[in-house]
Scaffold this active site. Structure first.
Site, mmCIF file in Angstrom:
data_model
loop_
_atom_site.group_PDB
_atom_site.id
_atom_site.type_symbol
_atom_site.label_atom_id
_atom_site.label_comp_id
_atom_site.label_asym_id
_atom_site.label_seq_id
_atom_site.Cartn_x
_atom_site.Cartn_y
_atom_site.Cartn_z
ATOM 1 N N LYS A 1 0.808 -1.223 0.000
ATOM 2 C CA LYS A 1 0.000 0.000 0.000
ATOM 3 C C LYS A 1 0.836 1.265 0.000
ATOM 4 C CE LYS A 1 -4.350 -1.784 1.553
ATOM 5 N NZ LYS A 1 -5.475 -1.737 2.467
ATOM 6 N N LYS B 1 -5.730 -11.523 -5.416
ATOM 7 C CA LYS B 1 -6.872 -11.881 -4.566
ATOM 8 C C LYS B 1 -8.071 -10.964 -4.823
ATOM 9 C CE LYS B 1 -6.127 -9.058 -0.559
ATOM 10 N NZ LYS B 1 -6.213 -8.750 0.805
ATOM 11 N N LYS C 1 -11.858 -5.511 -2.245
ATOM 12 C CA LYS C 1 -12.937 -4.526 -2.245
ATOM 13 C C LYS C 1 -12.598 -3.355 -3.146
ATOM 14 C CE LYS C 1 -14.216 -5.157 2.624
ATOM 15 N NZ LYS C 1 -13.895 -4.673 3.977
HETATM 16 P P1 AMP Z 1 -11.190 -6.606 5.202
HETATM 17 O O1 AMP Z 1 -12.261 -6.316 4.271
HETATM 18 O O2 AMP Z 1 -9.847 -6.324 4.649
HETATM 19 O O3 AMP Z 1 -11.434 -6.027 6.550
HETATM 20 O O4 AMP Z 1 -11.230 -8.193 5.378
HETATM 21 C C1 AMP Z 1 -12.183 -8.847 6.161
HETATM 22 C C2 AMP Z 1 -11.855 -10.316 6.247
HETATM 23 O O5 AMP Z 1 -11.991 -10.930 4.964
HETATM 24 C C3 AMP Z 1 -10.419 -10.631 6.694
HETATM 25 O O6 AMP Z 1 -10.442 -11.724 7.595
HETATM 26 C C4 AMP Z 1 -9.717 -11.011 5.434
HETATM 27 O O7 AMP Z 1 -8.666 -11.910 5.650
HETATM 28 C C5 AMP Z 1 -10.827 -11.675 4.640
HETATM 29 N N1 AMP Z 1 -10.595 -11.585 3.189
HETATM 30 C C6 AMP Z 1 -10.418 -10.446 2.459
HETATM 31 N N2 AMP Z 1 -10.240 -10.726 1.145
HETATM 32 C C7 AMP Z 1 -10.308 -12.082 1.033
HETATM 33 C C8 AMP Z 1 -10.206 -12.994 -0.080
HETATM 34 N N3 AMP Z 1 -10.014 -12.561 -1.313
HETATM 35 N N4 AMP Z 1 -10.332 -14.318 0.196
HETATM 36 C C9 AMP Z 1 -10.547 -14.764 1.464
HETATM 37 N N5 AMP Z 1 -10.645 -13.965 2.541
HETATM 38 C C10 AMP Z 1 -10.535 -12.636 2.347
#
Ligand code: AMP
Ligand code: TRP
Length: 326
Positions: free
Chosen positions: A110, A192, A195
């Site tokens: 980032k 991956k 969002k």
């Molecule tokens: P965040 O939106 O970054 O707060 O992520 C929320 C949760 O979703 C965290 O536990 C991340 O590890 C999981 N996560 C985010 N992107 C992925 C993905 N592409 N595959 C699996 N888990 C994910």
């Protein structure tokens, strides 16, 4: 057993978030005392529009409930409603090494060496460690991308305990699922699902309508050898579709691959559309009921009060060990 996890209040919560993390949150309600946070302080590491942030906080809270988290059984709350997160974060900042923080891959990705990257991005993993350690959590359900942050959390807890005694902090374990821990982007299965990716076709958000779900899956990048087989290295696209299918239907990827042996990619994709649409339908319906209701804010206020009662005790214990305050 105490469980803690958090999700950032941003838009586009997608099936990667759900399959990697959120569905574990629900299952763990039967195994322990669960505390689930909406980490708004993490969300401002990059500039956010205030009214959008507020609305995303309520979106994630409504999604938490729509997937089956029960605000009576679990504690659901917003991070900035409990001051202990920022306070413990400072104490841990003083224990963390600049070297180990510079090695965090998320920070490197980032900031990319940018001198004007906010210092919050650098300290992000310390705040995450504080979130977890503030509740004496034993287990932290997350996706694979958080593994390095969980390791840092454990290292910090052990470091503090080595100085002040093993009764200072609980050393937590990450919990990762077999299928779904790393869902890849549909249009580029080597990165991956995220969002923030520009293309809407890269992800399926939990609130996407059926037509969008269909379009994204039918257009998903695959390969040209025509064989349905799980092989992340050589067939990342098909492997990703198989693992999404497996995760939604509670089956192993090998089982799903065996079923489609000898068939074309089209039939796998068509069925995956159906599996995904069926899985998301009840979530969307509940979300639409819960999001406008006043109960949402009441539940979060109640959650913050219960979270604060635990956090204040742990923070006082840690402050005492460090000799802080009078
Ligand atoms: P965040 O939106 O970054 O707060 O992520 C929320 C949760 O979703 C965290 O536990 C991340 O590890 C999981 N996560 C985010 N992107 C992925 C993905 N592409 N595959 C699996 N888990 C994910
Ligand atoms: N860093 C996590 C993510 O981006 C979100 C998070 C913040 C978190 N604090 C946490 C996850 C504590 C688990 C526990 O996904």
């Amino acid at each position: 057993m105490r469980v803690f996890s958090g999700v950032q209040p941003t838009g586009n919560i997608h099936i990667g978030n759900y399959l990697g993390a959120l569905r574990q949150f629900v299952a763990l309600q039967d195994e322990g005392e669960c505390i689930y946070c909406i980490v708004d302080l993490h969300a401002i590491t990059l500039p956010k529009d205030p009214s959008e942030l507020r609305s995303h906080i309520l979106d994630v809270a409504a999604l938490y409930m729509a997937i089956g988290l029960d605000p009576k059984r679990s504690i659901l709350f917003v991070q900035s409603d409990v001051p202990g997160h920022a306070e413990l974060s400072w104490i841990l900042t003083c224990c963390a090494y600049t070297g180990e923080l510079s090695r965090m891959t998320q920070f490197k990705d980032k900031s990319r060496g940018n001198e004007s990257a906010p210092a919050g991005l650098f300290l992000y993993p310390v705040l995450m460690a504080a979130d977890i350690l503030l509740y004496d959590a034993d287990v932290v359900p997350v996706g694979q991308d958080q593994k390095q942050h969980i390791e840092l959390t454990r290292d910090l807890a052990v470091r503090v305990n080595n100085r002040f005694g093993d009764d200072t902090l609980v050393v937590p374990d990450g919990r990762f699922l077999k299928e779904g821990a790393r869902v890849m982007a549909l249009d580029d299965p080597t990165s991956k699902m995220s969002k923030s990716a520009e293309s809407e076709m890269s992800r399926i958000s939990l609130l996407d309508d059926d037509a969008k779900i269909k379009k994204a899956i039918m257009r998903a990048t695959t390969d040209s050898d025509g064989e349905i087989r799980y092989d992340i290295e050589r067939k990342p696209g098909i492997s990703n579709l198989l693992s999404i299918y497996g995760a939604f239907s509670g089956r192993s990827v090998d089982d799903v691959a065996a079923q489609y042996q000898g068939q074309g990619y089209g039939s796998l994709k068509k069925d995956l559309v159906e599996v995904t649409v069926d899985a998301l339908r009840p979530i969307k319906e509940r979300f639409c009921e819960i999001r406008p209701s006043g109960e949402l804010v009441d539940a979060l206020r109640d959650g913050a009060e219960r979270a604060n009662a635990i956090a204040a005790r742990v923070l006082a214990r840690v402050q005492g060990k460090f000799g802080l305050g009078v």
